[in-house]
Design an enzyme around this catalytic site. Structure first.
Site, PDB file in Angstrom:
ATOM      1  N   HIS A 171       0.837  -1.205   0.000  1.00  0.00           N
ATOM      2  CA  HIS A 171       0.000   0.000   0.000  1.00  0.00           C
ATOM      3  C   HIS A 171       0.868   1.250   0.000  1.00  0.00           C
ATOM      4  O   HIS A 171       0.856   2.048   0.936  1.00  0.00           O
ATOM      5  CB  HIS A 171      -0.927   0.007   1.219  1.00  0.00           C
ATOM      6  CG  HIS A 171      -2.025  -0.988   1.107  1.00  0.00           C
ATOM      7  ND1 HIS A 171      -2.668  -1.523   2.188  1.00  0.00           N
ATOM      8  CD2 HIS A 171      -2.595  -1.573   0.026  1.00  0.00           C
ATOM      9  CE1 HIS A 171      -3.582  -2.386   1.773  1.00  0.00           C
ATOM     10  NE2 HIS A 171      -3.554  -2.444   0.471  1.00  0.00           N
ATOM     11  N   HIS A 189     -10.829  -5.684   3.346  1.00  0.00           N
ATOM     12  CA  HIS A 189      -9.363  -5.674   3.263  1.00  0.00           C
ATOM     13  C   HIS A 189      -8.904  -7.018   2.697  1.00  0.00           C
ATOM     14  O   HIS A 189      -9.464  -8.069   3.026  1.00  0.00           O
ATOM     15  CB  HIS A 189      -8.774  -5.450   4.657  1.00  0.00           C
ATOM     16  CG  HIS A 189      -7.286  -5.272   4.656  1.00  0.00           C
ATOM     17  ND1 HIS A 189      -6.422  -6.337   4.508  1.00  0.00           N
ATOM     18  CD2 HIS A 189      -6.507  -4.170   4.759  1.00  0.00           C
ATOM     19  CE1 HIS A 189      -5.176  -5.879   4.535  1.00  0.00           C
ATOM     20  NE2 HIS A 189      -5.208  -4.571   4.683  1.00  0.00           N
ATOM     21  N   GLU A 247      -6.410  -9.007   3.228  1.00  0.00           N
ATOM     22  CA  GLU A 247      -6.061 -10.089   4.172  1.00  0.00           C
ATOM     23  C   GLU A 247      -7.337 -10.684   4.777  1.00  0.00           C
ATOM     24  O   GLU A 247      -7.457 -11.909   4.899  1.00  0.00           O
ATOM     25  CB  GLU A 247      -5.162  -9.556   5.289  1.00  0.00           C
ATOM     26  CG  GLU A 247      -4.752 -10.677   6.243  1.00  0.00           C
ATOM     27  CD  GLU A 247      -4.131 -10.186   7.547  1.00  0.00           C
ATOM     28  OE1 GLU A 247      -3.345  -9.236   7.518  1.00  0.00           O
ATOM     29  OE2 GLU A 247      -4.457 -10.779   8.591  1.00  0.00           O
ATOM     30  N   CYS A 282       0.077  -9.551  14.411  1.00  0.00           N
ATOM     31  CA  CYS A 282       1.491  -9.754  14.092  1.00  0.00           C
ATOM     32  C   CYS A 282       2.347  -8.804  14.928  1.00  0.00           C
ATOM     33  O   CYS A 282       2.111  -7.592  14.922  1.00  0.00           O
ATOM     34  CB  CYS A 282       1.708  -9.492  12.602  1.00  0.00           C
ATOM     35  SG  CYS A 282       3.435  -9.535  12.166  1.00  0.00           S
ATOM     36  N   SER A 286      -2.946   2.705   3.345  1.00  0.00           N
ATOM     37  CA  SER A 286      -2.405   1.711   4.280  1.00  0.00           C
ATOM     38  C   SER A 286      -3.091   1.809   5.640  1.00  0.00           C
ATOM     39  O   SER A 286      -2.968   2.817   6.338  1.00  0.00           O
ATOM     40  CB  SER A 286      -0.900   1.931   4.442  1.00  0.00           C
ATOM     41  OG  SER A 286      -0.443   1.273   5.599  1.00  0.00           O
ATOM     42  N   SER A 287      -3.835   0.752   6.035  1.00  0.00           N
ATOM     43  CA  SER A 287      -4.523   0.809   7.332  1.00  0.00           C
ATOM     44  C   SER A 287      -3.496   0.809   8.454  1.00  0.00           C
ATOM     45  O   SER A 287      -3.651   1.490   9.461  1.00  0.00           O
ATOM     46  CB  SER A 287      -5.525  -0.340   7.488  1.00  0.00           C
ATOM     47  OG  SER A 287      -4.938  -1.554   7.147  1.00  0.00           O
ATOM     48  N   ASN A 288      -2.416   0.064   8.257  1.00  0.00           N
ATOM     49  CA  ASN A 288      -1.333   0.048   9.241  1.00  0.00           C
ATOM     50  C   ASN A 288      -0.711   1.444   9.359  1.00  0.00           C
ATOM     51  O   ASN A 288      -0.441   1.935  10.462  1.00  0.00           O
ATOM     52  CB  ASN A 288      -0.305  -0.998   8.771  1.00  0.00           C
ATOM     53  CG  ASN A 288       1.047  -0.790   9.365  1.00  0.00           C
ATOM     54  OD1 ASN A 288       1.958  -0.324   8.682  1.00  0.00           O
ATOM     55  ND2 ASN A 288       1.193  -1.108  10.617  1.00  0.00           N
TER      56      ASN A 288
HETATM   57  S1  SF4 Z   1       2.656  -7.245   9.114  1.00  0.00           S
HETATM   58 FE1  SF4 Z   1       3.272  -9.274   9.843  1.00  0.00          FE
HETATM   59  S2  SF4 Z   1       1.716 -10.632   8.971  1.00  0.00           S
HETATM   60 FE2  SF4 Z   1       1.556  -8.736   7.847  1.00  0.00          FE
HETATM   61  S3  SF4 Z   1       2.883  -9.021   6.064  1.00  0.00           S
HETATM   62 FE3  SF4 Z   1       4.129  -8.049   7.664  1.00  0.00          FE
HETATM   63  S4  SF4 Z   1       5.151  -9.757   8.728  1.00  0.00           S
HETATM   64 FE4  SF4 Z   1       3.443 -10.598   7.560  1.00  0.00          FE
END
Ligand code: SF4
Length: 290
Positions: free
Chosen positions: A40, A128, A130, A201, A229-231
Protein backbone atom coordinates in the site's frame (compact mmCIF):
# COMPACT_ATOMS: atom_id res chain seq x y z
CA UNK A 1 17.67 21.45 11.42
CA UNK A 2 18.52 18.01 12.81
CA UNK A 3 16.70 15.24 10.92
CA UNK A 4 16.52 11.66 12.18
CA UNK A 5 15.04 8.66 10.38
CA UNK A 6 13.53 5.94 12.58
CA UNK A 7 15.54 2.81 11.80
CA UNK A 8 12.68 0.58 13.00
CA UNK A 9 10.20 1.96 10.45
CA UNK A 10 9.75 0.50 7.01
CA UNK A 11 8.85 -2.80 5.41
CA UNK A 12 8.11 -5.82 7.57
CA UNK A 13 9.65 -9.13 6.45
CA UNK A 14 6.38 -10.23 4.80
CA UNK A 15 6.46 -7.26 2.43
CA UNK A 16 10.23 -7.58 1.86
CA UNK A 17 9.68 -11.23 0.82
CA UNK A 18 6.90 -10.29 -1.63
CA UNK A 19 8.97 -7.52 -3.23
CA UNK A 20 12.00 -9.81 -3.51
CA UNK A 21 9.85 -12.47 -5.18
CA UNK A 22 8.60 -9.88 -7.70
CA UNK A 23 12.09 -8.52 -8.39
CA UNK A 24 13.48 -12.03 -8.85
CA UNK A 25 10.82 -12.81 -11.46
CA UNK A 26 11.31 -9.50 -13.23
CA UNK A 27 15.01 -10.25 -13.70
CA UNK A 28 14.14 -13.04 -16.13
CA UNK A 29 10.71 -11.92 -17.37
CA UNK A 30 9.73 -8.65 -18.96
CA UNK A 31 6.43 -8.49 -17.12
CA UNK A 32 4.77 -10.00 -14.08
CA UNK A 33 1.16 -9.63 -13.02
CA UNK A 34 0.34 -8.92 -9.39
CA UNK A 35 -3.12 -9.36 -7.90
CA UNK A 36 -3.79 -6.00 -6.23
CA UNK A 37 -1.18 -3.45 -5.13
CA UNK A 38 1.90 -5.38 -3.98
CA UNK A 39 2.20 -2.91 -1.10
CA UNK A 40 0.00 0.00 0.00
CA UNK A 41 2.51 2.53 -1.14
CA UNK A 42 2.20 4.21 -4.54
CA UNK A 43 5.86 5.22 -4.78
CA UNK A 44 7.02 1.62 -4.32
CA UNK A 45 4.33 0.28 -6.65
CA UNK A 46 5.46 2.76 -9.32
CA UNK A 47 9.11 1.75 -8.86
CA UNK A 48 8.16 -1.89 -9.50
CA UNK A 49 5.84 -0.95 -12.38
CA UNK A 50 8.84 0.64 -14.07
CA UNK A 51 10.55 -2.75 -13.85
CA UNK A 52 7.58 -4.48 -15.52
CA UNK A 53 5.10 -5.25 -12.73
CA UNK A 54 1.46 -4.96 -13.83
CA UNK A 55 -1.26 -4.70 -11.20
CA UNK A 56 -4.50 -6.54 -11.99
CA UNK A 57 -7.75 -6.93 -10.08
CA UNK A 58 -9.61 -10.17 -9.37
CA UNK A 59 -12.07 -9.55 -12.21
CA UNK A 60 -9.15 -9.61 -14.65
CA UNK A 61 -7.87 -13.05 -13.61
CA UNK A 62 -9.69 -14.71 -16.51
CA UNK A 63 -7.64 -12.59 -18.93
CA UNK A 64 -4.35 -13.83 -17.46
CA UNK A 65 -4.33 -17.35 -18.91
CA UNK A 66 -0.86 -18.90 -19.26
CA UNK A 67 0.77 -16.01 -17.44
CA UNK A 68 2.45 -15.68 -14.06
CA UNK A 69 0.57 -13.92 -11.29
CA UNK A 70 2.06 -12.93 -7.95
CA UNK A 71 0.01 -13.22 -4.76
CA UNK A 72 1.10 -10.48 -2.37
CA UNK A 73 1.83 -10.77 1.37
CA UNK A 74 -1.86 -10.30 2.36
CA UNK A 75 -2.78 -13.69 0.93
CA UNK A 76 -5.88 -14.80 -0.98
CA UNK A 77 -8.98 -16.92 -0.36
CA UNK A 78 -9.19 -20.47 -1.80
CA UNK A 79 -11.40 -19.23 -4.70
CA UNK A 80 -8.41 -17.35 -6.15
CA UNK A 81 -6.32 -20.53 -6.29
CA UNK A 82 -9.21 -22.33 -7.98
CA UNK A 83 -9.68 -19.55 -10.55
CA UNK A 84 -5.95 -19.57 -11.26
CA UNK A 85 -6.05 -23.30 -11.90
CA UNK A 86 -9.08 -23.01 -14.18
CA UNK A 87 -7.34 -20.29 -16.19
CA UNK A 88 -3.96 -22.07 -16.40
CA UNK A 89 -2.24 -19.32 -14.45
CA UNK A 90 1.07 -19.96 -12.71
CA UNK A 91 0.90 -18.45 -9.24
CA UNK A 92 3.92 -17.06 -7.47
CA UNK A 93 2.66 -17.22 -3.94
CA UNK A 94 4.28 -14.53 -1.79
CA UNK A 95 1.70 -14.76 1.00
CA UNK A 96 3.45 -13.83 4.25
CA UNK A 97 4.18 -17.00 6.26
CA UNK A 98 2.46 -15.41 9.28
CA UNK A 99 -0.73 -14.89 7.26
CA UNK A 100 -0.52 -18.40 5.77
CA UNK A 101 -0.32 -19.87 9.26
CA UNK A 102 -3.31 -17.80 10.38
CA UNK A 103 -5.32 -18.93 7.36
CA UNK A 104 -4.58 -22.52 8.33
CA UNK A 105 -5.56 -21.96 11.98
CA UNK A 106 -8.83 -20.35 10.94
CA UNK A 107 -9.56 -23.19 8.49
CA UNK A 108 -9.07 -25.75 11.26
CA UNK A 109 -10.96 -23.62 13.79
CA UNK A 110 -13.87 -23.36 11.39
CA UNK A 111 -14.03 -27.12 10.85
CA UNK A 112 -14.09 -27.66 14.62
CA UNK A 113 -16.64 -25.01 15.52
CA UNK A 114 -18.92 -25.82 12.60
CA UNK A 115 -19.59 -29.24 14.13
CA UNK A 116 -20.55 -27.52 17.42
CA UNK A 117 -22.90 -25.03 15.73
CA UNK A 118 -20.54 -22.17 16.57
CA UNK A 119 -19.19 -19.08 14.84
CA UNK A 120 -15.84 -17.78 13.66
CA UNK A 121 -15.43 -14.08 14.32
CA UNK A 122 -12.66 -12.01 12.74
CA UNK A 123 -11.69 -8.63 14.16
CA UNK A 124 -10.60 -6.81 11.03
CA UNK A 125 -11.47 -4.41 8.26
CA UNK A 126 -14.25 -5.58 5.98
CA UNK A 127 -13.07 -5.74 2.35
CA UNK A 128 -9.36 -5.67 3.26
CA UNK A 129 -7.42 -8.19 1.16
CA UNK A 130 -6.06 -10.09 4.17
CA UNK A 131 -9.53 -10.30 5.74
CA UNK A 132 -10.99 -11.58 2.45
CA UNK A 133 -8.34 -14.31 2.50
CA UNK A 134 -9.17 -15.22 6.11
CA UNK A 135 -12.94 -15.23 5.61
CA UNK A 136 -12.41 -17.45 2.56
CA UNK A 137 -11.09 -20.18 4.90
CA UNK A 138 -14.55 -20.38 6.48
CA UNK A 139 -16.55 -20.78 3.31
CA UNK A 140 -17.29 -17.06 3.70
CA UNK A 141 -19.21 -17.74 6.92
CA UNK A 142 -17.00 -15.76 9.34
CA UNK A 143 -18.48 -12.70 11.02
CA UNK A 144 -16.34 -9.59 10.58
CA UNK A 145 -16.12 -7.15 13.48
CA UNK A 146 -14.53 -3.88 12.54
CA UNK A 147 -15.83 -1.79 15.43
CA UNK A 148 -17.29 -2.43 18.92
CA UNK A 149 -20.78 -1.59 17.55
CA UNK A 150 -20.53 -4.58 15.19
CA UNK A 151 -20.64 -7.16 17.99
CA UNK A 152 -24.43 -7.33 17.68
CA UNK A 153 -23.75 -9.53 14.60
CA UNK A 154 -22.64 -12.34 16.98
CA UNK A 155 -25.05 -14.87 18.49
CA UNK A 156 -23.76 -15.08 22.09
CA UNK A 157 -25.69 -18.25 22.84
CA UNK A 158 -23.49 -20.22 20.43
CA UNK A 159 -19.77 -21.07 20.69
CA UNK A 160 -17.43 -18.37 19.42
CA UNK A 161 -13.83 -18.40 18.21
CA UNK A 162 -12.39 -14.93 17.75
CA UNK A 163 -9.31 -14.16 15.62
CA UNK A 164 -7.75 -10.91 14.49
CA UNK A 165 -6.47 -9.53 11.22
CA UNK A 166 -2.68 -9.40 11.73
CA UNK A 167 -2.45 -5.61 11.56
CA UNK A 168 -5.19 -4.67 14.05
CA UNK A 169 -4.35 -2.91 17.32
CA UNK A 170 -3.91 -4.98 20.48
CA UNK A 171 -6.02 -2.51 22.49
CA UNK A 172 -8.85 -2.77 19.98
CA UNK A 173 -8.70 -6.56 20.13
CA UNK A 174 -8.78 -6.54 23.95
CA UNK A 175 -11.81 -4.26 23.87
CA UNK A 176 -13.69 -6.68 21.60
CA UNK A 177 -12.72 -9.64 23.86
CA UNK A 178 -14.05 -7.77 26.91
CA UNK A 179 -17.31 -6.83 25.19
CA UNK A 180 -17.97 -10.39 24.03
CA UNK A 181 -17.12 -11.79 27.49
CA UNK A 182 -19.55 -9.32 29.14
CA UNK A 183 -22.36 -10.25 26.75
CA UNK A 184 -21.83 -13.94 27.47
CA UNK A 185 -21.76 -13.55 31.26
CA UNK A 186 -24.94 -11.45 31.15
CA UNK A 187 -26.89 -14.36 29.63
CA UNK A 188 -29.05 -16.28 32.14
CA UNK A 189 -28.26 -19.70 30.86
CA UNK A 190 -24.98 -18.62 29.26
CA UNK A 191 -23.46 -21.47 27.21
CA UNK A 192 -20.67 -21.15 26.25
CA UNK A 193 -17.32 -21.66 24.73
CA UNK A 194 -15.57 -18.45 23.84
CA UNK A 195 -11.98 -18.67 22.63
CA UNK A 196 -10.06 -15.52 21.75
CA UNK A 197 -6.96 -16.12 19.64
CA UNK A 198 -4.68 -13.09 19.53
CA UNK A 199 -3.34 -13.35 15.98
CA UNK A 200 -1.93 -9.82 15.74
CA UNK A 201 1.49 -9.75 14.09
CA UNK A 202 4.17 -8.52 16.48
CA UNK A 203 6.04 -6.95 13.56
CA UNK A 204 3.30 -4.33 13.72
CA UNK A 205 2.16 -4.29 17.34
CA UNK A 206 5.66 -3.56 18.66
CA UNK A 207 5.84 -0.52 16.48
CA UNK A 208 3.04 1.41 18.16
CA UNK A 209 4.72 1.79 21.60
CA UNK A 210 8.06 2.43 19.89
CA UNK A 211 6.60 5.20 17.70
CA UNK A 212 4.78 6.84 20.61
CA UNK A 213 8.19 7.18 22.27
CA UNK A 214 9.99 8.19 19.06
CA UNK A 215 7.43 10.96 18.44
CA UNK A 216 8.20 12.62 21.79
CA UNK A 217 11.87 13.02 20.92
CA UNK A 218 11.40 15.57 18.12
CA UNK A 219 9.61 18.87 17.69
CA UNK A 220 8.00 17.74 14.42
CA UNK A 221 7.25 14.27 13.10
CA UNK A 222 6.92 13.56 9.39
CA UNK A 223 5.15 10.26 8.95
CA UNK A 224 5.56 8.75 5.47
CA UNK A 225 2.85 6.34 4.32
CA UNK A 226 0.47 5.57 1.51
CA UNK A 227 -2.99 6.95 2.28
CA UNK A 228 -4.52 3.48 1.65
CA UNK A 229 -2.41 1.71 4.28
CA UNK A 230 -4.52 0.81 7.33
CA UNK A 231 -1.33 0.05 9.24
CA UNK A 232 0.02 3.47 8.23
CA UNK A 233 -3.07 5.33 9.43
CA UNK A 234 -3.05 3.44 12.75
CA UNK A 235 0.65 4.11 13.38
CA UNK A 236 0.31 7.76 12.35
CA UNK A 237 -2.48 8.11 14.95
CA UNK A 238 -0.05 6.75 17.58
CA UNK A 239 2.52 9.45 16.71
CA UNK A 240 -0.15 12.14 16.81
CA UNK A 241 -1.17 11.00 20.32
CA UNK A 242 2.20 11.93 21.80
CA UNK A 243 3.22 14.65 19.34
CA UNK A 244 0.40 16.81 17.90
CA UNK A 245 2.91 18.27 15.41
CA UNK A 246 2.91 15.01 13.43
CA UNK A 247 2.16 15.21 9.72
CA UNK A 248 1.21 12.43 7.31
CA UNK A 249 2.70 12.59 3.83
CA UNK A 250 2.84 10.09 1.00
CA UNK A 251 5.71 11.86 -0.81
CA UNK A 252 7.78 15.06 -0.72
CA UNK A 253 5.19 17.09 -2.66
CA UNK A 254 2.83 16.90 0.37
CA UNK A 255 5.35 18.72 2.58
CA UNK A 256 4.38 22.24 3.73
CA UNK A 257 7.05 24.83 4.61
CA UNK A 258 4.99 26.25 7.52
CA UNK A 259 5.48 23.00 9.49
CA UNK A 260 9.16 23.82 9.99
CA UNK A 261 9.11 27.44 11.13
CA UNK A 262 11.47 27.76 14.14
CA UNK A 263 11.88 23.99 14.23
CA UNK A 264 15.23 22.44 15.12
CA UNK A 265 14.50 18.70 15.30
CA UNK A 266 12.46 16.52 12.94
CA UNK A 267 11.83 12.78 13.19
CA UNK A 268 10.93 10.82 10.05
CA UNK A 269 9.12 7.52 10.42
CA UNK A 270 6.64 5.38 8.53
CA UNK A 271 4.45 2.31 8.22
CA UNK A 272 5.31 -1.34 7.57
CA UNK A 273 4.57 -0.57 3.91
CA UNK A 274 6.90 2.44 3.66
CA UNK A 275 10.16 1.88 1.78
CA UNK A 276 13.35 3.11 3.46
CA UNK A 277 14.42 4.80 0.21
CA UNK A 278 11.31 7.02 0.41
CA UNK A 279 12.04 8.08 4.00
CA UNK A 280 15.62 8.87 2.89
CA UNK A 281 14.26 10.91 -0.03
CA UNK A 282 12.12 12.92 2.44
CA UNK A 283 15.17 13.50 4.68
CA UNK A 284 17.23 14.74 1.73
CA UNK A 285 14.39 17.04 0.65
CA UNK A 286 14.18 18.55 4.15
CA UNK A 287 17.97 18.98 4.33
CA UNK A 288 17.99 20.77 0.99
CA UNK A 289 15.03 23.05 1.59
CA UNK A 290 14.86 23.93 5.30
S1 SF4 B 1 2.66 -7.25 9.11
FE1 SF4 B 1 3.27 -9.27 9.84
S2 SF4 B 1 1.72 -10.63 8.97
FE2 SF4 B 1 1.56 -8.74 7.85
S3 SF4 B 1 2.88 -9.02 6.06
FE3 SF4 B 1 4.13 -8.05 7.66
S4 SF4 B 1 5.15 -9.76 8.73
FE4 SF4 B 1 3.44 -10.60 7.56
Amino acid sequence: MKITIDTQSGFCFGVVNAIRAAEKELKTNETLLCLGDIVHNNAEVNRLKDKGLEIIEHEQLHTASNRKVLIRAHGEPPETYLKAKENHITLIDATCPVVLKLQERIRKGYEEIKSQGGQIVIYGKEGHAEVNGLVGQTNNQAIIINHPDDIHKIDFTRPIKLYSQTTQSIDGFKQIVDLISKEITSLDNGPNQFTAIDSICRQVSHRAPHLRKFATQFQVIVFVSGKKSSNGLALFAECKKTNPLSYLISDTDNIEAKWFTDVETVGICGATSTPMWLMEKVAQHLHRNY
